[in-house]
Motif scaffolding. Structure first.
Motif, PDB file in Angstrom:
ATOM      1  N   LEU A 187       0.701  -1.268   0.166  1.00 34.69           N
ATOM      2  CA  LEU A 187       0.129   0.073  -0.055  1.00 34.69           C
ATOM      3  C   LEU A 187       0.924   1.312   0.031  1.00 34.69           C
ATOM      4  O   LEU A 187       1.929   1.392   0.445  1.00 34.69           O
ATOM      5  CB  LEU A 187      -0.852   0.221   1.157  1.00 34.69           C
ATOM      6  CG  LEU A 187      -2.083  -1.167   1.429  1.00 34.69           C
ATOM      7  CD1 LEU A 187      -2.877  -0.905   2.609  1.00 34.69           C
ATOM      8  CD2 LEU A 187      -2.791  -0.971   0.301  1.00 34.69           C
ATOM      9  N   THR A 188       0.519   2.186  -0.805  1.00 36.19           N
ATOM     10  CA  THR A 188       1.051   3.477  -0.743  1.00 36.19           C
ATOM     11  C   THR A 188       0.940   4.084   0.697  1.00 36.19           C
ATOM     12  O   THR A 188       0.147   3.688   1.718  1.00 36.19           O
ATOM     13  CB  THR A 188       0.733   4.381  -1.669  1.00 36.19           C
ATOM     14  OG1 THR A 188      -0.868   4.660  -1.237  1.00 36.19           O
ATOM     15  CG2 THR A 188       0.826   3.868  -3.101  1.00 36.19           C
TER      16      THR A 188
ATOM     17  N   GLY B 295      -2.787   4.864   1.012  1.00 42.59           N
ATOM     18  CA  GLY B 295      -3.621   3.724   1.148  1.00 42.59           C
ATOM     19  C   GLY B 295      -3.554   3.353   2.696  1.00 42.59           C
ATOM     20  O   GLY B 295      -4.625   3.038   3.243  1.00 42.59           O
ATOM     21  N   TRP B 296      -2.435   3.703   3.100  1.00 46.06           N
ATOM     22  CA  TRP B 296      -2.230   3.175   4.702  1.00 46.06           C
ATOM     23  C   TRP B 296      -3.070   4.319   5.543  1.00 46.06           C
ATOM     24  O   TRP B 296      -3.604   3.946   6.506  1.00 46.06           O
ATOM     25  CB  TRP B 296      -0.775   2.930   5.076  1.00 46.06           C
ATOM     26  CG  TRP B 296      -0.228   1.806   4.891  1.00 46.06           C
ATOM     27  CD1 TRP B 296       0.765   1.409   4.063  1.00 46.06           C
ATOM     28  CD2 TRP B 296      -0.705   0.379   5.213  1.00 46.06           C
ATOM     29  NE1 TRP B 296       0.866   0.100   3.731  1.00 46.06           N
ATOM     30  CE2 TRP B 296       0.211  -0.568   4.638  1.00 46.06           C
ATOM     31  CE3 TRP B 296      -1.565  -0.072   6.052  1.00 46.06           C
ATOM     32  CZ2 TRP B 296       0.074  -1.737   4.934  1.00 46.06           C
ATOM     33  CZ3 TRP B 296      -1.690  -1.197   6.564  1.00 46.06           C
ATOM     34  CH2 TRP B 296      -0.863  -2.364   5.716  1.00 46.06           C
TER      35      TRP B 296
ATOM     36  N   THR C  11      -5.826   5.676   4.680  1.00 49.67           N
ATOM     37  CA  THR C  11      -6.995   5.325   4.747  1.00 49.67           C
ATOM     38  C   THR C  11      -7.366   4.028   5.602  1.00 49.67           C
ATOM     39  O   THR C  11      -8.236   4.085   6.269  1.00 49.67           O
ATOM     40  CB  THR C  11      -7.669   4.909   3.367  1.00 49.67           C
ATOM     41  OG1 THR C  11      -7.535   5.983   2.325  1.00 49.67           O
ATOM     42  CG2 THR C  11      -8.884   4.646   3.121  1.00 49.67           C
ATOM     43  N   GLU C  12      -6.531   3.223   5.601  1.00 44.32           N
ATOM     44  CA  GLU C  12      -6.700   2.150   6.624  1.00 44.32           C
ATOM     45  C   GLU C  12      -6.722   2.431   7.987  1.00 44.32           C
ATOM     46  O   GLU C  12      -7.436   1.868   8.865  1.00 44.32           O
ATOM     47  CB  GLU C  12      -5.521   1.118   6.312  1.00 44.32           C
ATOM     48  CG  GLU C  12      -5.443  -0.011   4.983  1.00 44.32           C
ATOM     49  CD  GLU C  12      -6.617  -0.790   4.842  1.00 44.32           C
ATOM     50  OE1 GLU C  12      -7.428  -0.944   5.920  1.00 44.32           O
ATOM     51  OE2 GLU C  12      -7.143  -0.882   3.662  1.00 44.32           O
TER      52      GLU C  12
ATOM     53  N   GLY D  92     -10.724   1.405   6.183  1.00 39.70           N
ATOM     54  CA  GLY D  92     -10.255   0.681   5.358  1.00 39.70           C
ATOM     55  C   GLY D  92     -10.787  -0.724   5.430  1.00 39.70           C
ATOM     56  O   GLY D  92     -11.996  -1.255   5.953  1.00 39.70           O
TER      57      GLY D  92
ATOM     58  N   ASN E  54       4.054  -2.120   5.443  1.00 38.65           N
ATOM     59  CA  ASN E  54       4.013  -3.100   4.440  1.00 38.65           C
ATOM     60  C   ASN E  54       4.721  -4.317   4.874  1.00 38.65           C
ATOM     61  O   ASN E  54       4.419  -5.275   4.601  1.00 38.65           O
ATOM     62  CB  ASN E  54       4.673  -2.462   3.148  1.00 38.65           C
ATOM     63  CG  ASN E  54       3.734  -1.608   2.612  1.00 38.65           C
ATOM     64  OD1 ASN E  54       2.368  -1.875   2.335  1.00 38.65           O
ATOM     65  ND2 ASN E  54       4.014  -0.469   1.907  1.00 38.65           N
TER      66      ASN E  54
ATOM     67  N   ASN F 217       6.869   1.420  -1.110  1.00 42.36           N
ATOM     68  CA  ASN F 217       5.603   1.782  -0.873  1.00 42.36           C
ATOM     69  C   ASN F 217       4.701   2.195  -1.923  1.00 42.36           C
ATOM     70  O   ASN F 217       4.249   3.422  -2.422  1.00 42.36           O
ATOM     71  CB  ASN F 217       5.558   3.118   0.132  1.00 42.36           C
ATOM     72  CG  ASN F 217       6.265   2.951   1.399  1.00 42.36           C
ATOM     73  OD1 ASN F 217       6.340   1.777   1.915  1.00 42.36           O
ATOM     74  ND2 ASN F 217       6.904   3.928   1.863  1.00 42.36           N
TER      75      ASN F 217
ATOM     76  N   ALA G 159       2.203   0.164  -4.911  1.00 39.59           N
ATOM     77  CA  ALA G 159       1.365  -1.015  -5.467  1.00 39.59           C
ATOM     78  C   ALA G 159       2.113  -1.584  -6.675  1.00 39.59           C
ATOM     79  O   ALA G 159       2.345  -0.726  -7.612  1.00 39.59           O
ATOM     80  CB  ALA G 159       0.063  -0.650  -5.609  1.00 39.59           C
TER      81      ALA G 159
END
Length: 648
Positions: free
Chosen positions: A522-523, A526-527, A529-530, A536, A594, A645, A647
């Motif tokens: 995940l970028t 992305g993290w 958001t999680e 997430g 990651n 980082n 995808a």
């Protein structure tokens, strides 16, 4: 171009680095006396530790080492005054010419073992002093045991109190199919009922807990548990539940323990104490949320009675605090005042994000990525797990070590000794700063030369529990949001039968906190958001587990930047500032996540021959260097962004 050059930037390094070839040699022209013989005997590339004379000289000497042909700095530890470099023998000789270098030795390879947490609590020094818990016994009330595992070296006895209930669709896990059993194999962790239809192990937990408390190295690559000389009484107190009403949707079958079974197990220890030397009874289980002691509550009073009775016999009842992130609550039965309730820290003494804590907590102990035994057909399998379940047996083992030297000391006396000699860990609880000690058994020893006489209390009651559980019995309260061991739920196991465990929402605690099995990086976005609660795909508990793994391995988190909670992690991943340090922190946290997600291992090659471990170590080295330029920090951040980082 070498990785470290890429991270730092050619311009910055050109201004700060000086080639060793231009550096005057030390008084002696032959540098080999600084180099260990095993390094000098090597051919080709060799990984060495370069020790220097001060912390301040680590960074500049590492800079110069980078200019030596075929040399790459792969890790640095300024506080320990060394850095690691991959080089040749000739390269090592050139590095040794630097006046700040005091020694160059081989960077030896060690496989995973309990040695990771033992030094934290001083257990390695206690063992070297000849104190191993000999003559003591630890009762582990859990999911049974693989007694044939080589980690236990024939020191296990067994019993089982496992209820069945038609109403709750529960079955006994005693080997004989009855609700109680005593003797070899009675709590075997690999019986057919301890396996799910898909082959997942349901009863791995007790073997792991017992190994932490009293495992003994069976191979040079593995370390010892806390009290490797102690005996183990394994008591199976869990039952198999086959319905989703009890286990949760998609989580059946699972294991849970009735209060009655646990109390029977504690009473069994009490009965056997007249002829055996028990130091502690370990309960890595629980549920519910308690801010105040539960001594007089309906579900707490029976535990208070038997825990007091055990204490009167000199036996500590050690209980995990729970893994719900409560900052001023613990689970049941850790809420009993006379229990020794234990929370989890990592090996850097930061409170594990998942750990319950607060005024009811007695002690902290390591509980992040603890390697111990799990059941296996060959009796040799080891595996890292995390949770307050892993912290509690550190304390149970500590009681065995202290009891070996003070066999007549009371539980209260030994607990006081552990509290007074432990390292104070400060944290916020319900808005108030409090301190709870993390145990240090070495500082708690040696004991007083004058043993305390055995106390003669008033007659202690014996808890009487009906062996057969009524069909209407209610299982012990369970956490509403336990640690999820796998970020990618799957109905079947693959190469690891304890991964994707179906026991979600059940005791024992935790279902496990370990690295996930993610397949896609995940970028930073992305993290971010999680870690927003409920936004997430990963559960909050999984993310809290990941953050605990991050802070256990990183020198940046939480030492320089606090990312121990979801809210704090979000601020790191979505910073308002664009300073070089902030940007590098963002990329470093994503890289660590990651790793915790399982996308990469430390040895994964992320670009050419560069491993993730090397890339993170070098980036953290720059972040820790107060003299690092903004260009160096940003270059390191860009490297992680492009190669880790992203995808793929």
């Amino acid at each position: 171009m070498r990785l470290r050059r890429l991270l730092a930037g050619a311009i910055a390094l050109a201004a700060t680095s000086v080639a060793l070839a231009a550096t005057p040699a030390t008084a002696a022209t032959d540098p080999t006396p600084k180099i260990s013989s095993d390094v000098l005997d090597e051919r080709g590339k060799v990984r060495v530790l370069v020790q220097v004379n001060s912390s301040a000289n680590v960074a500049p000497t590492a800079d110069k080492a980078e200019d030596v042909k075929n040399s790459e700095v792969v890790a640095e530890a300024p506080n320990l005054r060394f850095f690691a470099v991959e080089t040749t023998v000739e390269g090592a000789k050139k590095i040794a010419q630097e006046s700040s270098v005091t020694a160059i030795t081989e960077d030896r390879k060690h496989k995973v073992s309990l040695a990771g947490s033992l030094p934290v609590i001083g257990g390695d020094k206690v063992h070297k002093a000849g104190i191993t818990g000999a003559g003591q016994e630890i009762a582990v009330l859990d999911t049974g045991i693989d007694a044939a595992h080589k980690f236990f070296s024939g020191r296990v006895t067994e019993a089982c109190f496992s209820a069945s209930s038609e109403a709750d669709n529960a079955e006994s896990l005693c080997a004989n199919g009855q609700e109680s059993q005593e003797g070899p194999g009675s709590g075997y962790a690999l019986t057919p009922k301890c396996l799910s239809p898909a082959g997942r192990m349901l009863c791995y937990h007790g073997t792991h807990v017992a190994g932490i408390a009293a495992g003994k190295s069976f191979d040079a690559q593995y370390g010892d548990g806390v009290a490797p000389g102690a005996k183990i009484l394994s008591i199976q107190v869990f039952s198999r539940f086959n319905g989703e009403n009890e286990c949760g949707q998609g989580a059946a079958p699972c294991v849970m323990a009735y209060d009655s079974s646990i109390l029977q197990g504690l009473n069994y220890v009490l009965q056997k104490s007249s002829s055996r030397e028990f130091a502690a009874a370990n309960l890595s289980l629980g549920g519910g949320q308690f801010t105040e002691y539960c001594d007089t509550t309906q579900d707490g009073a029976p535990y208070k009675t038997v825990i007091d009775a055990l204490a009167a016999k000199g036996i500590a009842t050690v209980i995990a605090a729970g893994n719900e992130e409560y900052d001023h609550d613990v689970s049941h039965p850790g809420c009993v005042s006379s229990a020794v309730t234990v929370g989890a820290t990592d090996n850097a003494d930061a409170v594990a994000g998942f750990s319950n804590r607060g005024k009811l907590l007695d002690l902290f102990a390591p509980g992040v990525e603890i390697v111990s035994a799990i059941p296996s057909q060959n009796g040799e399998r080891m595996h890292p797990l995390g949770g307050t379940s892993m912290a509690a047996p550190h304390v149970a083992g500590a009681f065995a070590l202290l009891k070996e030297k003070s066999p007549n000391a009371s539980v209260a006396e030994l607990l006081t000794r552990l509290k007074e000699t432990g390292k104070p860990i400060e944290y916020s609880s319900n808005g108030v700063k409090i301190k709870t000690p993390r145990i240090n058994v070495f500082d708690a020893l040696p004991v007083s030369p004058t043993p305390t006489p055995t106390p003669t209390p008033t007659p202690t009651p014996t808890v009487s529990v009906t062996p057969t559980v009524a069909p209407t019995a209610t299982p012990t309260a369970t956490p509403t949001t336990p640690v999820n061991p796998s970020p990618v739920p799957s109905p079947t196991a693959t190469d690891d039968p304890i991964m994707n465990d179906g026991g979600v929402g059940t005791v024992p605690l935790p279902d496990v906190c370990h690295r996930g099995k993610g397949t896609r990086a995940l970028t930073t976005a992305g993290w971010a958001t999680e870690v927003l609660r409920g936004k997430g795909k990963l559960s909050d508990k999984t993310l809290v587990c990941y953050l605990s793994i991050v802070q256990n391995g990183s020198k940046i988190f939480p030492e320089l930047t606090d990312a121990g909670s979801l809210g704090k992690a979000y601020k790191v991943l979505k910073p308002k500032s664009k300073s070089a340090k902030v940007v590098l922190d963002r990329e470093l946290l994503a890289a660590w996540l990651n790793y915790a997600h399982g996308v990469y291992n430390g040895s994964t090659k992320i670009k050419g021959t560069t491993t993730l471990k090397s890339a993170i170590a070098i980036a953290e080295r720059h972040r820790l260097n107060p003299k690092a330029t903004s260009a160096q920090l940003l270059k390191a951040a860009v490297y992680l962004n492009k190669n880790v980082n992203r995808a793929k």
